[in-house]
Design an enzyme around this catalytic site. Structure first.
Site, PDB file in Angstrom:
ATOM      1  N   LYS A 113       0.994  -1.636   0.196  1.00 13.41           N
ATOM      2  CA  LYS A 113      -0.085  -0.003  -0.244  1.00 13.41           C
ATOM      3  C   LYS A 113       1.039   1.446   0.457  1.00 13.41           C
ATOM      4  CE  LYS A 113      -2.098  -0.699   3.557  1.00 13.41           C
ATOM      5  NZ  LYS A 113      -1.591  -2.148   4.189  1.00 13.41           N
ATOM      6  N   ARG A 147      -9.301   1.579   8.772  1.00 10.78           N
ATOM      7  CA  ARG A 147      -8.645  -0.083   9.161  1.00 10.78           C
ATOM      8  C   ARG A 147     -10.096  -0.370   9.961  1.00 10.78           C
ATOM      9  NH1 ARG A 147      -2.890   0.852   8.574  1.00 10.78           N
ATOM     10  NH2 ARG A 147      -2.169  -1.396   9.091  1.00 10.78           N
ATOM     11  N   ARG A 157      12.175  -7.984   4.128  1.00 14.06           N
ATOM     12  CA  ARG A 157      11.777  -5.862   4.379  1.00 14.06           C
ATOM     13  C   ARG A 157      12.606  -6.822   6.326  1.00 14.06           C
ATOM     14  NH1 ARG A 157       6.355  -2.757   4.476  1.00 14.06           N
ATOM     15  NH2 ARG A 157       5.713  -3.445   6.706  1.00 14.06           N
ATOM     16  N   ARG A 212      11.563  -2.390  11.653  1.00 16.31           N
ATOM     17  CA  ARG A 212      10.225  -1.523  11.808  1.00 16.31           C
ATOM     18  C   ARG A 212      10.450  -2.500  13.281  1.00 16.31           C
ATOM     19  NH1 ARG A 212       5.279  -0.626   7.786  1.00 16.31           N
ATOM     20  NH2 ARG A 212       3.969  -1.266   9.913  1.00 16.31           N
ATOM     21  N   ARG A 272      -0.947  -8.508  13.769  1.00 13.86           N
ATOM     22  CA  ARG A 272      -1.383  -8.367  12.681  1.00 13.86           C
ATOM     23  C   ARG A 272      -2.023  -9.184  11.229  1.00 13.86           C
ATOM     24  NH1 ARG A 272       4.384  -5.496  10.582  1.00 13.86           N
ATOM     25  NH2 ARG A 272       3.254  -4.096   9.358  1.00 13.86           N
TER      26      ARG A 272
HETATM   27  P1  ADP Z   1       0.866  -2.014   7.938  1.00 14.12           P
HETATM   28  O1  ADP Z   1       1.886  -2.572   6.974  1.00 14.12           O
HETATM   29  O2  ADP Z   1       0.583  -2.876   8.721  1.00 14.12           O
HETATM   30  O3  ADP Z   1      -0.136  -1.526   6.257  1.00 14.12           O
HETATM   31  P2  ADP Z   1       1.020   0.075   9.060  1.00 14.12           P
HETATM   32  O4  ADP Z   1       2.505   1.378   8.917  1.00 14.12           O
HETATM   33  O5  ADP Z   1      -0.369   1.347   8.064  1.00 14.12           O
HETATM   34  O6  ADP Z   1       1.303  -1.429   8.140  1.00 14.12           O
HETATM   35  O7  ADP Z   1       0.905   0.466  10.174  1.00 14.12           O
HETATM   36  C1  ADP Z   1       1.480   0.058  11.790  1.00 14.12           C
HETATM   37  C2  ADP Z   1       0.658  -0.264  13.064  1.00 14.12           C
HETATM   38  O8  ADP Z   1       0.368   1.596  13.487  1.00 14.12           O
HETATM   39  C3  ADP Z   1      -0.590  -0.545  12.770  1.00 14.12           C
HETATM   40  O9  ADP Z   1       0.004  -1.923  13.055  1.00 14.12           O
HETATM   41  C4  ADP Z   1      -1.429  -0.112  14.583  1.00 14.12           C
HETATM   42  O10 ADP Z   1      -1.159  -0.302  15.011  1.00 14.12           O
HETATM   43  C5  ADP Z   1      -1.082   1.315  13.486  1.00 14.12           C
HETATM   44  N1  ADP Z   1      -1.991   2.320  12.460  1.00 14.12           N
HETATM   45  C6  ADP Z   1      -1.714   2.376  11.528  1.00 14.12           C
HETATM   46  N2  ADP Z   1      -2.930   3.339  11.206  1.00 14.12           N
HETATM   47  C7  ADP Z   1      -4.254   3.165  12.155  1.00 14.12           C
HETATM   48  C8  ADP Z   1      -5.310   2.470  11.585  1.00 14.12           C
HETATM   49  N3  ADP Z   1      -6.194   3.563  10.844  1.00 14.12           N
HETATM   50  N4  ADP Z   1      -5.901   2.235  12.940  1.00 14.12           N
HETATM   51  C9  ADP Z   1      -4.955   2.092  13.687  1.00 14.12           C
HETATM   52  N5  ADP Z   1      -3.857   2.008  13.966  1.00 14.12           N
HETATM   53  C10 ADP Z   1      -3.728   2.133  12.927  1.00 14.12           C
END
Ligand code: ADP
Length: 196
Positions: free
Chosen positions: A13, A88, A128, A138, A149
């Site tokens: 994404k 989400r 990664r 990360r 996740r």
């Molecule tokens: P991923 O690769 O899992 O999509 P992101 O970088 O989008 O990772 O998000 C990392 C973390 O940030 C999530 O696991 C969550 O803890 C938090 N997070 C990000 N966006 C949201 C959201 N819209 N609602 C709740 N938590 C979020």
């Protein structure tokens, strides 16, 4: 135009949203990046979300709504934005259209769902992790956290896919292939939307 990217962790994404943002000159709003920046800067928000992110769980909807509302209200989002990582949960999705309307952005016009099989996303995240070893890793790319996740995605985010399917704005994109191939599919979907 408000565009949303959906897809499991590791679906690409962020990569694709950044390319789309560059091509159309529209800001990319990555809630994951914003939260990681808050943690790195040691802000109050960062302190609240650090532990939640490390465990692979979701930040509460009310807190996320504040973060996204502040960002979307900024002048560079005047003609739209590309959301990556938001909404989400079904609750986040239900409050997004009213929020967008409040700040004069209409509603979500296109949801791009990056379809990637689970075994492939696990492979990508392990890669990664290996590439990042020695710095920049990360915290949430640890294997046990990735599995959490994925579970959270299936349980809380897949209903968002259904929600937007019901609204007729969902477009599934095959998320396997080269970055360029996937981007071409995405761009075709965006152009089709713009023509209508
Ligand atoms: P991923 O690769 O899992 O999509 P992101 O970088 O989008 O990772 O998000 C990392 C973390 O940030 C999530 O696991 C969550 O803890 C938090 N997070 C990000 N966006 C949201 C959201 N819209 N609602 C709740 N938590 C979020």
């Amino acid at each position: 135009m408000l565009i949303v990217f959906l897809g499991p962790p590791g679906a690409g994404k962020g990569t694709q949203a950044a390319r789309l943002a560059a091509k159309y000159g529209t800001p990319q709003i990555s809630t994951g990046d914003m939260l990681r920046a808050a943690v790195a800067a040691g802000t109050l928000l960062g302190e609240r979300v650090d532990g939640i992110m490390k465990s692979g769980d979701l930040v509460p909807d009310d807190l996320m709504l504040e973060v996204v509302e502040d960002r979307l209200a900024q002048p560079d989002c005047g003609s739209g934005a590309i959301l990556d990582g938001y909404p989400r949960t079904r609750g986040q999705a239900e409050t997004l259209d009213p929020l967008a309307q409040r700040i004069g952005q209409g509603e979500v016009s296109l949801v791009l769902m990056l379809d990637v099989p689970e075994d492939e996303v696990i492979r990508r995240i392990s890669r990664r992790r290996e590439e990042a070893s020695g710095g920049g890793e990360r915290d949430d790319d640890r294997e046990d956290v990735v599995l959490e996740r994925m579970r959270v995605y299936r349980e809380l985010t897949e209903p968002v896919v259904e929600y937007y399917r019901g609204k007729g704005v969902m477009k599934a994109i095959a998320g396997v292939g080269t970055v360029d191939e996937i981007f071409d599919r995405i761009d075709a979907a965006v152009r089709e939307k713009l023509q209508r």
